[in-house]
Design a protein around this motif. Sequence first.
Motif, PDB file in Angstrom:
ATOM      1  N   TYR A 119      78.673  15.945  70.392  1.00 39.97           N
ATOM      2  CA  TYR A 119      79.269  14.646  70.689  1.00 39.97           C
ATOM      3  C   TYR A 119      79.548  14.417  72.170  1.00 39.97           C
ATOM      4  O   TYR A 119      80.082  13.372  72.533  1.00 39.97           O
ATOM      5  N   TYR A 120      79.197  15.347  73.029  1.00 42.04           N
ATOM      6  CA  TYR A 120      79.464  15.194  74.467  1.00 42.04           C
ATOM      7  C   TYR A 120      78.916  13.871  74.996  1.00 42.04           C
ATOM      8  O   TYR A 120      79.648  13.076  75.583  1.00 42.04           O
ATOM      9  N   ASP A 121      77.617  13.644  74.806  1.00 37.77           N
ATOM     10  CA  ASP A 121      76.990  12.428  75.340  1.00 37.77           C
ATOM     11  C   ASP A 121      77.586  11.170  74.717  1.00 37.77           C
ATOM     12  O   ASP A 121      77.774  10.157  75.399  1.00 37.77           O
ATOM     13  N   TYR A 122      77.875  11.242  73.428  1.00 38.75           N
ATOM     14  CA  TYR A 122      78.459  10.084  72.741  1.00 38.75           C
ATOM     15  C   TYR A 122      79.807   9.715  73.343  1.00 38.75           C
ATOM     16  O   TYR A 122      80.054   8.547  73.671  1.00 38.75           O
ATOM     17  N   VAL A 123      80.685  10.685  73.500  1.00 35.95           N
ATOM     18  CA  VAL A 123      82.013  10.400  74.051  1.00 35.95           C
ATOM     19  C   VAL A 123      81.889   9.836  75.465  1.00 35.95           C
ATOM     20  O   VAL A 123      82.529   8.838  75.797  1.00 35.95           O
ATOM     21  N   VAL A 124      81.046  10.434  76.276  1.00 36.12           N
ATOM     22  CA  VAL A 124      80.842   9.941  77.645  1.00 36.12           C
ATOM     23  C   VAL A 124      80.326   8.497  77.618  1.00 36.12           C
ATOM     24  O   VAL A 124      80.762   7.658  78.401  1.00 36.12           O
ATOM     25  N   SER A 125      79.428   8.186  76.680  1.00 31.31           N
ATOM     26  CA  SER A 125      78.851   6.840  76.599  1.00 31.31           C
ATOM     27  C   SER A 125      79.908   5.773  76.276  1.00 31.31           C
ATOM     28  O   SER A 125      79.738   4.605  76.615  1.00 31.31           O
ATOM     29  N   LEU A 126      80.982   6.172  75.624  1.00 34.14           N
ATOM     30  CA  LEU A 126      82.053   5.226  75.288  1.00 34.14           C
ATOM     31  C   LEU A 126      82.928   4.907  76.498  1.00 34.14           C
ATOM     32  O   LEU A 126      83.675   3.934  76.479  1.00 34.14           O
ATOM     33  N   ASN A 127      82.856   5.751  77.523  1.00 33.72           N
ATOM     34  CA  ASN A 127      83.631   5.589  78.751  1.00 33.72           C
ATOM     35  C   ASN A 127      85.125   5.342  78.474  1.00 33.72           C
ATOM     36  O   ASN A 127      85.707   4.365  78.965  1.00 33.72           O
ATOM     37  N   PRO A 128      85.747   6.242  77.709  1.00 36.84           N
ATOM     38  CA  PRO A 128      87.180   6.065  77.456  1.00 36.84           C
ATOM     39  C   PRO A 128      87.985   6.363  78.710  1.00 36.84           C
ATOM     40  O   PRO A 128      87.483   7.006  79.642  1.00 36.84           O
ATOM     41  N   LYS A 129      89.235   5.902  78.726  1.00 40.66           N
ATOM     42  CA  LYS A 129      90.107   6.237  79.857  1.00 40.66           C
ATOM     43  C   LYS A 129      90.514   7.707  79.807  1.00 40.66           C
ATOM     44  O   LYS A 129      90.693   8.340  80.832  1.00 40.66           O
ATOM     45  N   ARG A 130      90.675   8.234  78.560  1.00 37.84           N
ATOM     46  CA  ARG A 130      91.067   9.637  78.432  1.00 37.84           C
ATOM     47  C   ARG A 130      90.590  10.221  77.104  1.00 37.84           C
ATOM     48  O   ARG A 130      90.333   9.490  76.143  1.00 37.84           O
ATOM     49  N   VAL A 131      90.520  11.548  77.097  1.00 39.94           N
ATOM     50  CA  VAL A 131      90.213  12.307  75.891  1.00 39.94           C
ATOM     51  C   VAL A 131      91.365  13.282  75.686  1.00 39.94           C
ATOM     52  O   VAL A 131      91.758  13.986  76.620  1.00 39.94           O
ATOM     53  N   ILE A 132      91.905  13.304  74.475  1.00 42.30           N
ATOM     54  CA  ILE A 132      92.981  14.243  74.158  1.00 42.30           C
ATOM     55  C   ILE A 132      92.391  15.401  73.352  1.00 42.30           C
ATOM     56  O   ILE A 132      91.765  15.191  72.320  1.00 42.30           O
ATOM     57  N   PHE A 133      92.603  16.601  73.872  1.00 42.32           N
ATOM     58  CA  PHE A 133      92.184  17.821  73.187  1.00 42.32           C
ATOM     59  C   PHE A 133      93.401  18.353  72.445  1.00 42.32           C
ATOM     60  O   PHE A 133      94.301  18.933  73.048  1.00 42.32           O
TER      61      PHE A 133
END
Length: 120
Positions: free
Chosen positions: A72-86
């Motif tokens: 899902y790396y490319d997918y998440v990057v493509s969404l251009n979110p402000k942040r990702v919470i791990f």
Amino acid sequence: MNKKTLVLGASLKPNRYSNYVIQRLVANKHDVVAFGLKKGIVSGVEIDTDLLPYKDIDTVTLYLNPKRQEAYYDYVVSLNPKRVIFNPGTENSEFYKILKENNIGFEAACTLVLLSTNQY
């Protein structure tokens, strides 16, 4: 403030944190979209099984272990979110690097704790 959130790794099982976080996000009046392996509905939020090109995602909250995140790396990057919470157990230094290279913020935190302490 409404922060449109993608729950990545959503589960229909009520004993899963991803399920509970959908409930809490809805209760806190955030727009929620969700991706999981099984279609269904949690607190009025449909869990999608296709990777949709969601718009205006503020936050992606992860409920996938680091090995499963790779797809899902490319997918998440493509969404251009402000942040990702791990969330706990999802910490991933390889993904941190990719997000940093794409100017996407990230934090190792618990979404449920952030919501309950008004830090979301």
